[in-house]
Write a protein that holds these residues in place. Structure first.
Motif, PDB file in Angstrom:
ATOM      1  N   ALA A 100       0.840  -1.199   0.000  1.00 43.70           N
ATOM      2  CA  ALA A 100       0.000   0.000   0.000  1.00 43.70           C
ATOM      3  C   ALA A 100       0.877   1.251   0.000  1.00 43.70           C
ATOM      4  CB  ALA A 100      -0.930  -0.002   1.210  1.00 43.70           C
ATOM      5  N   ASP A 101       0.387   2.300  -0.677  1.00 40.62           N
ATOM      6  CA  ASP A 101       1.123   3.568  -0.691  1.00 40.62           C
ATOM      7  C   ASP A 101       1.315   4.088   0.727  1.00 40.62           C
ATOM      8  OD1 ASP A 101       1.260   3.509  -3.431  1.00 40.62           O
ATOM      9  OD2 ASP A 101      -0.436   4.860  -3.739  1.00 40.62           O
ATOM     10  N   ALA A 102       2.504   4.592   0.994  1.00 38.59           N
ATOM     11  CA  ALA A 102       2.820   5.179   2.295  1.00 38.59           C
ATOM     12  C   ALA A 102       3.191   6.637   2.107  1.00 38.59           C
ATOM     13  CB  ALA A 102       3.970   4.423   2.950  1.00 38.59           C
ATOM     14  N   THR A 103       2.959   7.447   3.125  1.00 40.12           N
ATOM     15  CA  THR A 103       3.442   8.821   3.081  1.00 40.12           C
ATOM     16  C   THR A 103       4.901   8.844   3.525  1.00 40.12           C
ATOM     17  OG1 THR A 103       2.687   9.279   5.331  1.00 40.12           O
ATOM     18  CG2 THR A 103       1.150   9.737   3.532  1.00 40.12           C
ATOM     19  N   PRO A 118       3.385   4.143   7.152  1.00 42.81           N
ATOM     20  CA  PRO A 118       2.542   3.227   6.395  1.00 42.81           C
ATOM     21  C   PRO A 118       1.069   3.549   6.577  1.00 42.81           C
ATOM     22  CG  PRO A 118       3.444   2.146   8.333  1.00 42.81           C
ATOM     23  CD  PRO A 118       4.078   3.490   8.271  1.00 42.81           C
ATOM     24  N   SER A 119       0.238   3.080   5.637  1.00 38.06           N
ATOM     25  CA  SER A 119      -1.198   3.354   5.724  1.00 38.06           C
ATOM     26  C   SER A 119      -1.841   2.640   6.896  1.00 38.06           C
ATOM     27  CB  SER A 119      -1.889   2.942   4.421  1.00 38.06           C
ATOM     28  OG  SER A 119      -1.697   1.549   4.185  1.00 38.06           O
ATOM     29  N   ALA A 120      -1.235   1.554   7.358  1.00 40.86           N
ATOM     30  CA  ALA A 120      -1.703   0.840   8.548  1.00 40.86           C
ATOM     31  C   ALA A 120      -0.491   0.472   9.383  1.00 40.86           C
ATOM     32  CB  ALA A 120      -2.482  -0.418   8.161  1.00 40.86           C
ATOM     33  N   ALA A 121      -0.664   0.469  10.701  1.00 35.50           N
ATOM     34  CA  ALA A 121       0.457   0.144  11.578  1.00 35.50           C
ATOM     35  C   ALA A 121       0.975  -1.261  11.295  1.00 35.50           C
ATOM     36  CB  ALA A 121       0.022   0.259  13.036  1.00 35.50           C
ATOM     37  N   VAL A 122       2.263  -1.434  11.507  1.00 35.35           N
ATOM     38  CA  VAL A 122       2.905  -2.749  11.353  1.00 35.35           C
ATOM     39  C   VAL A 122       3.040  -3.363  12.736  1.00 35.35           C
ATOM     40  CG1 VAL A 122       4.924  -3.989  10.519  1.00 35.35           C
ATOM     41  CG2 VAL A 122       4.164  -1.908   9.330  1.00 35.35           C
ATOM     42  N   PHE A 128       7.350  -7.546   6.862  1.00 36.16           N
ATOM     43  CA  PHE A 128       6.739  -6.590   5.934  1.00 36.16           C
ATOM     44  C   PHE A 128       7.750  -6.181   4.875  1.00 36.16           C
ATOM     45  CE2 PHE A 128       8.715  -4.103   9.245  1.00 36.16           C
ATOM     46  CZ  PHE A 128       9.090  -2.894   8.679  1.00 36.16           C
ATOM     47  N   GLU A 129       7.236  -5.648   3.781  1.00 33.56           N
ATOM     48  CA  GLU A 129       8.067  -5.273   2.646  1.00 33.56           C
ATOM     49  C   GLU A 129       7.911  -3.782   2.372  1.00 33.56           C
ATOM     50  OE1 GLU A 129       8.715  -7.999  -0.960  1.00 33.56           O
ATOM     51  OE2 GLU A 129       7.291  -6.488  -1.701  1.00 33.56           O
ATOM     52  N   VAL A 130       9.035  -3.133   2.167  1.00 38.62           N
ATOM     53  CA  VAL A 130       9.056  -1.708   1.834  1.00 38.62           C
ATOM     54  C   VAL A 130       9.660  -1.559   0.442  1.00 38.62           C
ATOM     55  CG1 VAL A 130       9.832   0.583   2.547  1.00 38.62           C
ATOM     56  CG2 VAL A 130       9.460  -1.205   4.274  1.00 38.62           C
ATOM     57  N   VAL A 131       8.975  -0.850  -0.452  1.00 36.17           N
ATOM     58  CA  VAL A 131       9.467  -0.593  -1.804  1.00 36.17           C
ATOM     59  C   VAL A 131       9.669   0.909  -1.953  1.00 36.17           C
ATOM     60  CG1 VAL A 131       9.041  -0.833  -4.269  1.00 36.17           C
ATOM     61  CG2 VAL A 131       8.233  -2.601  -2.691  1.00 36.17           C
ATOM     62  N   VAL A 132      10.893   1.312  -2.284  1.00 34.72           N
ATOM     63  CA  VAL A 132      11.230   2.726  -2.425  1.00 34.72           C
ATOM     64  C   VAL A 132      11.692   2.987  -3.861  1.00 34.72           C
ATOM     65  CG1 VAL A 132      12.644   4.635  -1.570  1.00 34.72           C
ATOM     66  CG2 VAL A 132      11.962   2.790  -0.009  1.00 34.72           C
ATOM     67  N   ASP A 133      11.014   3.896  -4.551  1.00 37.01           N
ATOM     68  CA  ASP A 133      11.419   4.326  -5.887  1.00 37.01           C
ATOM     69  C   ASP A 133      12.117   5.679  -5.777  1.00 37.01           C
ATOM     70  OD1 ASP A 133      10.257   2.108  -7.125  1.00 37.01           O
ATOM     71  OD2 ASP A 133       8.310   3.100  -7.273  1.00 37.01           O
ATOM     72  N   TYR A 134      13.181   5.867  -6.560  1.00 34.74           N
ATOM     73  CA  TYR A 134      13.946   7.108  -6.445  1.00 34.74           C
ATOM     74  C   TYR A 134      14.696   7.393  -7.730  1.00 34.74           C
ATOM     75  CZ  TYR A 134      17.354   3.458  -5.022  1.00 34.74           C
ATOM     76  OH  TYR A 134      18.129   2.325  -4.930  1.00 34.74           O
TER      77      TYR A 134
END
Length: 500
Positions: A100-103, A118-122, A128-134
């Motif tokens: 899910a999109d995160a701020t 994250p949109s919901a607490a972990v 959990f998986e974090v995807v960062v585009d840059y």
């Protein structure tokens, strides 16, 4: 072990562990800490999670130094997380957590702290998986005012210590959080992307190739590297059967012959250290080295040290730097420090690797070299005033040279048989993990059957030049060979000089 060392080390470890893993019972989701409380680098790393794996996928345009990437981080929450930080300095375009999109935002006071909500607490213990585009131009970015990513005549390179990750991938940037890596980079044909581990190549699109590197063993975050550009790239197999990759930037010019002469001896050096009479079997899946321009230092990147040009324009033998960085593969890379205050476990051990190689090659005995370094510094010299373990500084000469003298004092005290069993047992017991000084002392006392308080206090803590005698200076009765000592001392001044 002495109260002075053990109490200090214990407090550091307990503090770090509490920061990493302890959360109040039945707590509401809360932000992870923006640092791990490292005694030297207070803001290093982040709390609330640990990382299992980084998948770093890059595309690089050497003509413009434009880097775009997507890093996927596989992590485990160590508390109920409402938000968490990543250490990163490039421009981020999107972040997703658990699909899910995160701020996200950068901390107002520290532009290398990427704060992710994250949109919901972990939940605690949740994977959990974090995807960062840059995308950014990394050579325009600094970390602690240091330009970590350096643009070269044929591309770009990022390696360094203690903070190099932050100019090319987001991470939990502290040595205590080791993870495995897959690193790939697409570059125009005629260019090469170099990193850690073993490689495969796949077509990306017409005129582009993706270089895919994978490591089987965990790494601390300062050990991955990326070098992109035009290289002479050599693939082979060492006498012991390990894949061997060496590379030399095409712009090295007059430095190339000396660099090749030294780096191509890597298999010989690794086989020596890997013998059953020295450190024991090599811990990784490949070996090698990379020579780059426009840099003056060397770093022990796992499986593939990277060497700047400083070492190749010296009249003296540059083999010491190769021996140093290869010794790190056992001590620093496979067995890694738990926090930066125990860096002598990296640098003292690697420096002693130089001494062992000199002894093996017939250049000088370890006794002679120890005597040379001991005699190099007068009793009034500030060299003796720095506490080595735990230390308040990172790259000062005592961390290297007094650390190595401590090891030689141990060897003198317990004898060769016990000494090398201590080194090998220490590596086998802690490979792929993190340690502090007390872990090594405990191993030394267990194997030798001796109480070694006075020896380690003398060499790692006391702010005075040790006396000659029991638990004192391990000096030979004959004079040391000055040229060897001066060659090595010069390396130690510059080997990690630009670190920040």
């Amino acid at each position: 072990m002495s109260v002075r060392i053990r109490a200090t080390v214990g407090a550091l470890v307990v503090g770090l562990v509490n920061t990493l893993f302890v959360a109040p019972a039945n707590a509401e989701p809360a932000p992870g800490a923006p640092g791990l409380g490292d005694p030297i680098r207070k803001g290093a790393g982040n709390g609330g999670y640990t990382v299992d794996h980084y998948d770093i996928r890059l595309t690089y345009q050497p003509d413009t130094d434009h880097l775009s990437g997507r890093t996927t981080i596989s992590a485990v929450a160590t508390q109920d997380l409402s938000q968490f930080n990543l250490d990163f300095a490039l421009k981020v375009t999107a972040v997703r957590v658990a699909g899910a999109d995160a701020t996200f935002r950068y901390d107002a006071a520290d532009k290398t702290e990427l704060v992710v909500a994250p949109s919901a607490a972990v939940a605690k213990n949740q994977r959990f998986e974090v995807v960062v585009d840059y995308a950014d131009t990394p050579s325009t970015v600094t970390v602690d005012t240091v330009q970590v990513w350096v643009r070269t005549p044929t591309g770009g390179v990022a390696y360094g210590q203690p903070r190099s990750a932050e100019t090319w991938f987001p991470s939990n940037d502290h040595p205590s959080d080791k993870a495995t890596y897959t690193i790939s980079a697409a570059v125009p044909d005629g260019h090469i992307a170099l990193s850690n581990g073993t490689v495969t190549r796949t077509p990306e699109r017409p005129g582009w190739t993706r270089w895919n590197w994978r490591t089987q063993k965990p790494m601390t975050t300062y050990l991955p590297f990326i070098a992109l550009g035009k290289f002479e790239f050599n693939e082979g197999t060492s006498p012991s059967g390990l894949p061997c990759y060496t590379a030399y930037d095409n712009s090295l010019g007059d430095f190339l012959p000396v660099a090749k002469q030294a780096i191509e001896r890597t298999p010989e050096i690794v086989d020596y250290f890997g013998s059953t009479s020295v450190f024991g079997p090599y811990p990784f899946e490949s070996i090698g080295g990379v020579a780059v321009p426009k840099q003056q230092f060397a770093i022990e990147n796992q499986t593939r040290p990277v060497y700047g040009t400083y070492f190749w324009d010296k009249p003296d033998d540059p083999i010491w730097v190769v021996a140093h960085e290869q010794a790190h593969q056992w001590f620093g890379d496979s067995v890694s420090i738990g926090n930066w205050a125990h860096m002598w476990l990296n640098e003292g051990f690697a420096t002693y690797g130089e001494w062992l190689w000199a002894e093996h090659s017939g250049r000088a005995t370890a006794d002679e070299i120890a005597a040379g370094f001991y005699n190099k510094y007068s009793a009034a010299d500030d060299f003796w005033k720095l506490q080595v373990a735990p230390s308040t500084r990172l790259f000062d000469p005592p961390i290297y040279e007094r650390g190595a003298m401590a090891l030689h004092a141990l060897r003198t005290e317990v004898g060769d048989d016990a000494f090398f069993r201590i080194l090998q047992g220490f590596h086998l017991a802690h490979r792929d993990a993190n340690v502090v000084t007390d872990d090594f002392i405990a191993r030394a006392e267990r194997v030798s059957g001796r109480q070694l308080d006075a020896l380690f206090k003398t060499w790692l803590v006391d702010p005075v030049k040790p006396p000659v005698g029991p638990n004192g200076a391990p000096v030979a009765t004959t004079a040391a060979i000055p040229s060897v000592v001066e060659e090595m001392a010069e390396i130690h001044k510059n080997i990690h000089a630009p670190a920040h």
